[in-house]
Write an enzyme that holds these catalytic residues in place. Structure first.
Site, mmCIF file in Angstrom:
data_model
loop_
_atom_site.group_PDB
_atom_site.id
_atom_site.type_symbol
_atom_site.label_atom_id
_atom_site.label_comp_id
_atom_site.label_asym_id
_atom_site.label_seq_id
_atom_site.Cartn_x
_atom_site.Cartn_y
_atom_site.Cartn_z
ATOM 1 C CB CYS A 116 -1.250 0.169 0.817
ATOM 2 S SG CYS A 116 -0.072 0.425 2.515
ATOM 3 N NE ARG A 121 0.333 -1.893 6.755
ATOM 4 C CZ ARG A 121 -0.655 -1.110 7.625
ATOM 5 N NH1 ARG A 121 -1.239 -0.087 6.189
ATOM 6 N NH2 ARG A 121 -1.864 -0.993 7.683
ATOM 7 N NE ARG A 396 -9.272 3.230 3.813
ATOM 8 C CZ ARG A 396 -7.947 2.677 4.306
ATOM 9 N NH1 ARG A 396 -6.614 3.067 4.045
ATOM 10 N NH2 ARG A 396 -7.370 1.621 5.226
HETATM 11 C C1 UD1 Z 1 -2.338 -1.292 12.140
HETATM 12 C C2 UD1 Z 1 -3.447 -0.400 12.120
HETATM 13 C C3 UD1 Z 1 -2.895 1.184 11.692
HETATM 14 C C4 UD1 Z 1 -1.659 1.394 11.874
HETATM 15 C C5 UD1 Z 1 -0.706 0.379 12.456
HETATM 16 C C6 UD1 Z 1 0.651 0.817 13.714
HETATM 17 C C7 UD1 Z 1 -5.609 -0.924 12.480
HETATM 18 C C8 UD1 Z 1 -6.401 -1.964 11.425
HETATM 19 N N1 UD1 Z 1 -4.419 -0.591 12.265
HETATM 20 O O1 UD1 Z 1 -1.965 -1.441 11.096
HETATM 21 O O2 UD1 Z 1 -3.599 1.820 11.364
HETATM 22 O O3 UD1 Z 1 -0.465 2.230 11.347
HETATM 23 O O4 UD1 Z 1 -1.628 -0.926 13.332
HETATM 24 O O5 UD1 Z 1 -0.103 1.311 14.714
HETATM 25 O O6 UD1 Z 1 -5.815 -1.346 13.418
HETATM 26 N N2 UD1 Z 1 4.711 -6.465 9.966
HETATM 27 C C9 UD1 Z 1 5.476 -7.277 9.289
HETATM 28 N N3 UD1 Z 1 5.126 -8.830 9.354
HETATM 29 C C10 UD1 Z 1 3.406 -8.632 9.754
HETATM 30 C C11 UD1 Z 1 2.958 -7.808 9.944
HETATM 31 C C12 UD1 Z 1 3.651 -6.811 10.393
HETATM 32 O O7 UD1 Z 1 6.226 -7.654 9.241
HETATM 33 O O8 UD1 Z 1 3.453 -10.583 9.822
HETATM 34 C C13 UD1 Z 1 5.579 -4.824 10.038
HETATM 35 C C14 UD1 Z 1 4.599 -4.000 9.592
HETATM 36 O O9 UD1 Z 1 5.467 -3.767 8.137
HETATM 37 C C15 UD1 Z 1 5.056 -2.009 9.944
HETATM 38 C C16 UD1 Z 1 5.041 -3.348 11.702
HETATM 39 O O10 UD1 Z 1 5.158 -4.584 11.738
HETATM 40 O O11 UD1 Z 1 6.187 -2.010 9.966
HETATM 41 C C17 UD1 Z 1 3.566 -2.946 12.117
HETATM 42 O O12 UD1 Z 1 2.670 -3.223 11.343
HETATM 43 P P1 UD1 Z 1 0.812 -3.746 12.150
HETATM 44 O O13 UD1 Z 1 0.789 -3.622 13.841
HETATM 45 O O14 UD1 Z 1 1.170 -4.783 12.171
HETATM 46 O O15 UD1 Z 1 0.008 -2.626 11.373
HETATM 47 P P2 UD1 Z 1 -0.903 -3.419 11.093
HETATM 48 O O16 UD1 Z 1 -1.796 -4.411 11.851
HETATM 49 O O17 UD1 Z 1 -1.574 -3.459 9.483
#
Ligand code: UD1
Length: 419
Positions: A116, A121, A396
């Site tokens: 995105c 992500r 959104r």
């Molecule tokens: C959620 C929020 C978003 C917020 C973000 C961080 C929702 C719906 N969205 O997004 O608004 O900006 O938390 O506070 O609640 N990562 C990995 N592997 C994974 C999952 C995450 O490497 O399987 C990394 C991501 O690329 C990022 C970090 O972990 O660098 C944090 O991401 P994450 O907390 O998972 O964000 P979201 O849950 O998508």
């Protein structure tokens, strides 16, 4: 397509009522897949992302009716297991249905969300966790396909703190056999709201809001009545806007403890902040002082408020160093702020902002959800007219944003544009 037009440089004054939190409502809606019986949800914000989640859930056999900010959710007997690309591509949080579907229906096919605007992500942590709970997972033709006759409790360590990753595994674990331990879990308030709602339905969860969450399963979950927590990011956006010259805003209906990092930072910038039973009152400083921020998982400074804080720093006294530690590409708003005269240099994950007296209104383009809120703040601060296009991004995640700012005295309107 709509545009938002702002005639800026006016003080904002008055009260604003904060809506329900998008990031709590989405997992709570996904969690209804786990429940038997009727769910009644209150304080659901009217947003494009909520409509996407409702469309996903209806496709999986949930009967959903809504009125004002309330929703009733119940199964209609059909047990669909697919989250199609057409819906998932518009909202990454669609991945939240993966855990509940797998736990309740034994299989799930969910389109990969893809990248995105703010970064790649990945969802590897969600998948690793479900595998540890016994799921067989393959990724083929752009879809994640997961299967499990029976999930089992497991000890799962998150290499990196993930909000939706924690939520997905927390939901699945309510139906896994035995104890699940989520270590280095996210501590965001939205996780507490989800866990409390699941507990109200009969789940056995302890430790939500800390980095160690324990879940005992399986427990059949009934329906319940739940009111979604207030949106701390929307509240933070108005609190930042309240720091613009001569402004004073009472932000109502929020939990101040969810906004500690921002409150401390805005006070350092010179704002006067008072917390009362009515809400948080923010009074703008005479001169905004520049301050540095480092985004971090909760309770650190939220990445979802980084762009809005940067807009404020463009008109502060001195220089500010803004470090984005969560998403690799979350500076898309910089180019647009520069079009309004801002002095910003980006180096890797850092942006150096040199404050100016004033921004000047310009035609600009929203690039992602929080970037668009940043551009609204910049437009409110700027002298002259700012026209923001691609405002579907803002729809959104912000309920009636232009109406709320108009009530505070801003000259802001939405217009339909034919291309
Ligand atoms: C959620 C929020 C978003 C917020 C973000 C961080 C929702 C719906 N969205 O997004 O608004 O900006 O938390 O506070 O609640 N990562 C990995 N592997 C994974 C999952 C995450 O490497 O399987 C990394 C991501 O690329 C990022 C970090 O972990 O660098 C944090 O991401 P994450 O907390 O998972 O964000 P979201 O849950 O998508």
């Amino acid at each position: 397509m709509d545009k938002i037009i702002i005639d800026g440089n006016r003080p904002l004054k008055g009260k604003v009522k904060i809506s329900g939190a998008k990031n709590a409502a989405l997992p709570i809606l996904a969690a209804t897949l786990l429940t038997h019986g009727k769910m009644e949800l209150h304080n659901i914000p009217q947003l494009a992302d909520i409509k996407t989640m409702v469309a996903l859930l209806k496709g999986m056999g949930l009967k959903i009716s809504s009125w004002a900010n309330k929703m009733k959710v119940q199964s209609n007997g059909y047990a669909g297991t697919t989250a199609p690309y057409e819906l998932v591509k518009t909202m990454r949080a669609s991945i939240l249905v993966l855990g509940p579907l797998l736990a309740m229906r034994g299989k799930a096919k969910v389109s990969l969300p893809g990248g995105c605007a703010i970064g790649a992500r990945p969802i590897d942590l969600h998948l690793k966790g479900l595998e540890a709970m016994g799921a067989k997972i393959k990724v083929e033709h752009g879809y994640v396909e997961a299967e499990a006759r029976k999930l089992k409790g497991a000890k799962i360590y998150f290499d990196q703190v993930s909000v939706t990753g924690t939520e997905n595994l927390l939901m699945a674990a309510t139906q896994a056999h035995g104890t699940t331990l989520l270590e280095n879990a996210a501590r965001e308030p939205e996780i507490i709201d989800l866990a409390n709602m699941l507990v109200a339905c009969g789940a056995k969860i302890s430790g939500a809001g800390t980095s160690l969450i324990q879940i005992e399963g399986p427990t059949p979950l009934t329906g319940c009545k739940w009111s979604v927590m207030p949106d701390r990011i929307e509240a933070g956006t108005f609190m930042i806007a309240a720091c613009l010259p001569k402004s004073q805003i009472m932000v109502q209906g929020i939990h101040p403890e969810d906004l500690e990092a921002l409150i401390v930072k805005l006070e350092e910038c010179g704002a006067k902040i008072e917390i009362s039973s009515e809400g948080i009152q923010v009074k703008a400083p005479k001169k905004i002082k520049s301050r540095d921020i480092n985004t971090a998982p909760f309770p650190g400074f939220a990445t979802d408020l980084q762009a809005q804080f940067m807009a404020l720093m463009t008109v502060a006294e001195g220089s500010s160093l803004i470090r984005e530690n969560i998403f690799e590409n979350r500076f898309m708003h910089v180019g647009e702020l520069v079009r309004m005269g801002a002095d910003i240099k980006v180096e890797g994950n850092s942006a150096i902002v040199r404050g100016l007296k004033q921004l000047s209104g310009a035609p600009i383009m929203a690039t992602d959800l929080r970037a668009s809120a940043c551009l609204v703040i910049a437009g409110l601060a700027a002298e002259g007219i700012t026209e923001i296009s691609r405002v579907y991004h803002i729809d959104r995640g912000y309920e009636k944003i232009e109406k709320k700012f108009r009530k505070l005295g801003a000259k802001i309107k939405r217009v339909k544009v034919k291309y």
